[in-house]
Design a protein around this motif. Structure first.
Motif, PDB file in Angstrom:
ATOM      1  N   CYS A  11       0.495  -0.963   0.075  1.00  0.00           N
ATOM      2  CA  CYS A  11       0.285   0.150  -0.078  1.00  0.00           C
ATOM      3  C   CYS A  11       0.784   1.507  -0.026  1.00  0.00           C
ATOM      4  O   CYS A  11       1.891   1.545   1.162  1.00  0.00           O
ATOM      5  CB  CYS A  11      -0.761   0.169   1.069  1.00  0.00           C
ATOM      6  SG  CYS A  11      -1.836   1.251   1.614  1.00  0.00           S
ATOM      7  N   GLU A  13       0.095   4.523   0.696  1.00  0.00           N
ATOM      8  CA  GLU A  13      -0.277   4.880   1.672  1.00  0.00           C
ATOM      9  C   GLU A  13       0.279   4.336   2.820  1.00  0.00           C
ATOM     10  O   GLU A  13       1.026   5.454   3.596  1.00  0.00           O
ATOM     11  CB  GLU A  13      -1.788   5.381   1.673  1.00  0.00           C
ATOM     12  CG  GLU A  13      -2.491   6.601   1.310  1.00  0.00           C
ATOM     13  CD  GLU A  13      -1.998   7.925   1.337  1.00  0.00           C
ATOM     14  OE1 GLU A  13      -2.209   8.270   2.035  1.00  0.00           O
ATOM     15  OE2 GLU A  13      -1.698   8.409  -0.052  1.00  0.00           O
ATOM     16  N   CYS A  14       0.166   3.416   3.470  1.00  0.00           N
ATOM     17  CA  CYS A  14       0.855   2.709   4.257  1.00  0.00           C
ATOM     18  C   CYS A  14       2.460   2.472   4.016  1.00  0.00           C
ATOM     19  O   CYS A  14       2.733   2.460   5.110  1.00  0.00           O
ATOM     20  CB  CYS A  14      -0.442   1.496   4.833  1.00  0.00           C
ATOM     21  SG  CYS A  14      -1.281   1.790   5.345  1.00  0.00           S
ATOM     22  N   ASP A  16       3.623  -0.466   3.196  1.00  0.00           N
ATOM     23  CA  ASP A  16       3.818  -1.048   3.899  1.00  0.00           C
ATOM     24  C   ASP A  16       2.922  -2.186   3.801  1.00  0.00           C
ATOM     25  O   ASP A  16       2.209  -1.977   2.395  1.00  0.00           O
ATOM     26  CB  ASP A  16       4.093  -1.195   5.168  1.00  0.00           C
ATOM     27  CG  ASP A  16       4.927  -3.112   6.465  1.00  0.00           C
ATOM     28  OD1 ASP A  16       5.448  -3.046   4.750  1.00  0.00           O
ATOM     29  OD2 ASP A  16       4.626  -2.396   7.094  1.00  0.00           O
ATOM     30  N   ARG A  18      -0.037  -4.312   2.824  1.00  0.00           N
ATOM     31  CA  ARG A  18      -1.058  -4.343   3.680  1.00  0.00           C
ATOM     32  C   ARG A  18      -2.508  -5.215   3.199  1.00  0.00           C
ATOM     33  O   ARG A  18      -2.370  -5.593   1.572  1.00  0.00           O
ATOM     34  CB  ARG A  18      -1.992  -3.165   3.696  1.00  0.00           C
ATOM     35  CG  ARG A  18      -1.110  -1.967   4.552  1.00  0.00           C
ATOM     36  CD  ARG A  18      -1.305  -2.050   6.292  1.00  0.00           C
ATOM     37  NE  ARG A  18      -0.480  -0.764   6.744  1.00  0.00           N
ATOM     38  CZ  ARG A  18       0.312  -1.380   7.311  1.00  0.00           C
ATOM     39  NH1 ARG A  18       1.080  -2.256   7.357  1.00  0.00           N
ATOM     40  NH2 ARG A  18       1.223  -0.615   8.359  1.00  0.00           N
ATOM     41  N   CYS A  38      -7.359  -0.461   0.617  1.00  0.00           N
ATOM     42  CA  CYS A  38      -6.422  -0.740   1.901  1.00  0.00           C
ATOM     43  C   CYS A  38      -7.527  -0.858   3.290  1.00  0.00           C
ATOM     44  O   CYS A  38      -7.954  -0.420   3.581  1.00  0.00           O
ATOM     45  CB  CYS A  38      -5.588   0.009   1.411  1.00  0.00           C
ATOM     46  SG  CYS A  38      -4.697  -0.259   3.610  1.00  0.00           S
ATOM     47  N   THR A  40      -6.826  -0.872   6.399  1.00  0.00           N
ATOM     48  CA  THR A  40      -6.044   0.053   7.261  1.00  0.00           C
ATOM     49  C   THR A  40      -5.881   1.238   7.324  1.00  0.00           C
ATOM     50  O   THR A  40      -6.395   2.107   7.728  1.00  0.00           O
ATOM     51  CB  THR A  40      -4.361  -0.336   7.050  1.00  0.00           C
ATOM     52  OG1 THR A  40      -3.986  -1.919   7.523  1.00  0.00           O
ATOM     53  CG2 THR A  40      -3.650   0.790   7.956  1.00  0.00           C
ATOM     54  N   CYS A  41      -5.887   1.618   5.844  1.00  0.00           N
ATOM     55  CA  CYS A  41      -6.526   3.422   5.488  1.00  0.00           C
ATOM     56  C   CYS A  41      -7.723   3.956   4.508  1.00  0.00           C
ATOM     57  O   CYS A  41      -7.856   4.560   4.894  1.00  0.00           O
ATOM     58  CB  CYS A  41      -5.133   3.571   4.526  1.00  0.00           C
ATOM     59  SG  CYS A  41      -4.656   3.805   2.862  1.00  0.00           S
ATOM     60  N   GLY A  42      -7.971   2.188   4.057  1.00  0.00           N
ATOM     61  CA  GLY A  42      -8.886   2.918   2.873  1.00  0.00           C
ATOM     62  C   GLY A  42      -8.728   3.187   1.536  1.00  0.00           C
ATOM     63  O   GLY A  42      -9.661   3.637   0.971  1.00  0.00           O
ATOM     64  N   THR A  43      -7.318   3.324   1.209  1.00  0.00           N
ATOM     65  CA  THR A  43      -7.187   3.641   0.521  1.00  0.00           C
ATOM     66  C   THR A  43      -7.613   2.758  -1.074  1.00  0.00           C
ATOM     67  O   THR A  43      -7.248   1.758  -0.113  1.00  0.00           O
ATOM     68  CB  THR A  43      -5.711   4.114   0.039  1.00  0.00           C
ATOM     69  OG1 THR A  43      -4.985   4.990   0.309  1.00  0.00           O
ATOM     70  CG2 THR A  43      -5.010   3.918  -1.486  1.00  0.00           C
TER      71      THR A  43
END
Ligand SMILES: [Zn+2]
Ligand SMILES: [Zn+2]
Length: 66
Positions: A11, A13-14, A16, A18, A38, A40-43
Motif C-alpha cells: 500500500c 499510503e501505508c 508497507d 497491507r 486497503c 488499514t487506511c482505506g486507499t
C-alpha cells in the motif's frame, strides 16, 4: 456472496504490505473488478490490470481493424 476476497499487497499510503479487500463492485465488473481497498487506511487501488505489461508496450501502438 459474503465471502470477500482478500489479498496482501504493497500500500503506497501505508508504505508497507497491507491486506486489501475487494469491495462490492457497482460498475458491473464482477469477478474481474480491479478495485481493492486497503483495510488499514482505506486507499483504493486498481489491481489486476496488467499495468507492468502496459508500461512495456509503446503507447502509440494500436492495431485495431477499422
Ligand atoms: Zn468494479
Ligand atoms: Zn493502506
Amino acid at each position: 456472496m459474503s465471502m470477500a476476497a482478500m489479498i496482501e499487497v504493497y500500500c503506497p499510503e501505508c508504505a508497507d504490505l497491507r491486506v486489501f479487500e475487494q469491495p462490492p463492485c457497482v460498475d458491473g465488473h464482477g469477478m474481474d473488478c480491479p478495485e481493492w481497498l486497503c483495510l488499514t487506511c482505506g486507499t483504493a487501488l486498481l489491481i489486476g490490470v496488467p499495468v507492468e505489461l502496459r508500461e512495456q508496450l509503446p503507447r502509440t501502438f494500436s492495431s485495431r481493424a477499422a
